[in-house]
Write a protein that holds these residues in place. Structure first.
Motif, short mmCIF file in Angstrom:
data_model
loop_
_atom_site.label_atom_id
_atom_site.label_comp_id
_atom_site.label_asym_id
_atom_site.label_seq_id
_atom_site.Cartn_x
_atom_site.Cartn_y
_atom_site.Cartn_z
N ASN A 150 0.83 -1.20 0.00
CA ASN A 150 0.00 0.00 0.00
C ASN A 150 0.87 1.26 0.00
O ASN A 150 0.55 2.26 -0.64
N GLY A 151 2.00 1.20 0.72
CA GLY A 151 2.90 2.34 0.77
C GLY A 151 3.57 2.66 -0.56
O GLY A 151 4.08 3.76 -0.76
N LEU A 152 3.56 1.69 -1.48
CA LEU A 152 4.17 1.90 -2.80
C LEU A 152 3.18 2.40 -3.85
O LEU A 152 3.60 2.75 -4.96
N LEU A 153 1.90 2.42 -3.49
CA LEU A 153 0.90 2.90 -4.44
C LEU A 153 1.00 4.41 -4.62
O LEU A 153 1.46 5.12 -3.72
N PRO A 154 0.58 4.95 -5.78
CA PRO A 154 0.66 6.39 -6.01
C PRO A 154 -0.11 7.17 -4.96
O PRO A 154 -1.27 6.85 -4.66
N CYS A 155 0.52 8.17 -4.39
CA CYS A 155 -0.11 9.03 -3.38
C CYS A 155 0.58 10.38 -3.42
O CYS A 155 1.79 10.48 -3.16
N GLY A 156 -0.18 11.41 -3.75
CA GLY A 156 0.38 12.75 -3.84
C GLY A 156 1.01 13.19 -2.53
O GLY A 156 2.05 13.86 -2.51
N LEU A 157 0.38 12.83 -1.41
CA LEU A 157 0.91 13.21 -0.11
C LEU A 157 2.28 12.59 0.15
O LEU A 157 3.20 13.25 0.61
N VAL A 158 2.42 11.31 -0.17
CA VAL A 158 3.70 10.62 0.02
C VAL A 158 4.77 11.22 -0.90
O VAL A 158 5.92 11.40 -0.50
N TYR A 159 4.38 11.52 -2.14
CA TYR A 159 5.34 12.11 -3.07
C TYR A 159 5.85 13.45 -2.55
O TYR A 159 7.03 13.78 -2.69
N MET A 160 4.96 14.23 -1.96
CA MET A 160 5.37 15.52 -1.42
C MET A 160 6.27 15.34 -0.20
O MET A 160 7.23 16.10 0.00
N ALA A 161 5.97 14.32 0.62
CA ALA A 161 6.83 14.02 1.76
C ALA A 161 8.22 13.59 1.27
O ALA A 161 9.24 13.98 1.85
N LEU A 162 8.27 12.81 0.20
CA LEU A 162 9.55 12.38 -0.36
C LEU A 162 10.34 13.55 -0.93
O LEU A 162 11.56 13.60 -0.81
N THR A 163 9.63 14.50 -1.52
CA THR A 163 10.30 15.69 -2.04
C THR A 163 10.92 16.48 -0.89
O THR A 163 12.07 16.94 -0.97
N ALA A 164 10.16 16.63 0.20
CA ALA A 164 10.68 17.32 1.39
C ALA A 164 11.85 16.55 1.99
O ALA A 164 12.82 17.14 2.48
N ALA A 165 11.78 15.22 1.98
CA ALA A 165 12.86 14.40 2.51
C ALA A 165 14.13 14.56 1.67
O ALA A 165 15.24 14.60 2.20
N THR A 166 13.97 14.65 0.35
CA THR A 166 15.11 14.87 -0.53
C THR A 166 15.82 16.17 -0.18
O THR A 166 17.05 16.26 -0.21
N ALA A 167 15.03 17.19 0.17
CA ALA A 167 15.58 18.51 0.50
C ALA A 167 16.43 18.49 1.75
O ALA A 167 17.17 19.45 2.01
N GLN A 168 16.36 17.41 2.55
CA GLN A 168 17.21 17.33 3.74
C GLN A 168 18.68 17.24 3.37
O GLN A 168 19.56 17.62 4.13
N GLY A 169 18.95 16.71 2.16
CA GLY A 169 20.32 16.64 1.69
C GLY A 169 21.20 15.66 2.43
O GLY A 169 22.43 15.73 2.35
N ASN A 170 20.58 14.72 3.13
CA ASN A 170 21.34 13.76 3.94
C ASN A 170 20.53 12.47 4.01
O ASN A 170 19.33 12.50 4.27
#
Length: 248
Positions: A135-155
């Protein structure tokens, strides 16, 4: 220092949005015929599986973010991530743009859905964790946005922690889903869905401002560029003394 605010708020408020989006999968879990202890264990495993998938994805995007930081794009990483979330909101919540998913992505999602359907029909407790993971791998705009924010951590480590906290903060609502569906009115759920774009937009702006290098503590700290130059900060006491220097 790692900031817990963004993943906590995103998970808590986003999970209210999930009541209407991925709630049907949570409600489809075959737990009603279980004894109370087994039922609680099954729900726990389901949410554990979801969180593990978020952590795995966080590790992937964290490596990308760390690579960009090592390439000298630390400042621009936050700016691009914030802008990407804003663009994603415009695409999702307006009729101006419609992007159709490309072939391989559709094939992957169909594969996940077929595995998810198979997992939901299984009665073994371990399959509840597998169901949550899928279920966590299914398309979800909210998860994608969380992943984008996680990428911005730079670590990598911070990205993993971001997604772990995001996943854990969705637990209270998702684990209470059977009860919330009965007590939450359609008007309430509609109100939450209408508020979500503004919440996500605010988070996107905060991430974007973080990369503007404004020198505001916690909100937009100054990025310190590393250099190999040295500053001589102490004059020698005597002619025979050495200069005491430190990196600039």
């Amino acid at each position: 220092m790692f900031d817990l605010t963004a993943p906590l708020l995103l998970g808590l408020l986003g999970s209210l949005h999930c009541v209407g989006m991925c709630g049907p999968i949570a409600l489809a879990l075959p737990v009603n015929h279980f004894e109370p202890i087994k039922k609680h264990l099954a729900i726990l495993l389901y949410n554990f599986g979801r969180t593990i998938s978020y952590v795995l994805l966080g590790g992937i995007v964290g490596n990308i973010g760390e690579l960009l930081v090592m390439s000298g794009f630390q400042r621009w990483l936050s700016i691009v991530a914030g802008a990407a979330i804003l663009v994603g909101l415009i695409i999702k919540y307006t009729a101006f743009v419609r992007i159709k998913p490309f072939g391989p992505f559709v094939s992957f999602i169909n594969y996940i859905k077929s595995k998810l359907s198979h997992s939901l029909r299984q009665k073994s407790t371990v399959f509840f964790a597998i169901t949550g993971f899928l279920n966590g791998l299914l398309p979800c705009g909210l998860v994608y946005m969380a992943l984008t924010a996680a990428t911005a951590q730079g670590n990598v480590n911070e990205a993993i922690w971001f997604m772990f906290i995001f996943g854990m903060s969705t637990w209270p609502i998702m684990a209470s889903m059977p009860y919330l569906i009965n007590v939450a009115s359609t008007k309430f759920r509609s109100g939450i869905n209408q508020a979500m774009p503004y919440v996500l937009g605010l988070m996107a702006i905060l991430i974007l401002v973080r990369g503007l290098n404004l020198g505001i503590p916690y909100l937009s700290p100054k990025f310190i560029a590393e250099t190999k130059e040295v500053n001589c900060c102490h004059k020698p006491k005597t002619a025979a003394s050495d200069y005491h220097c430190k990196p600039k």
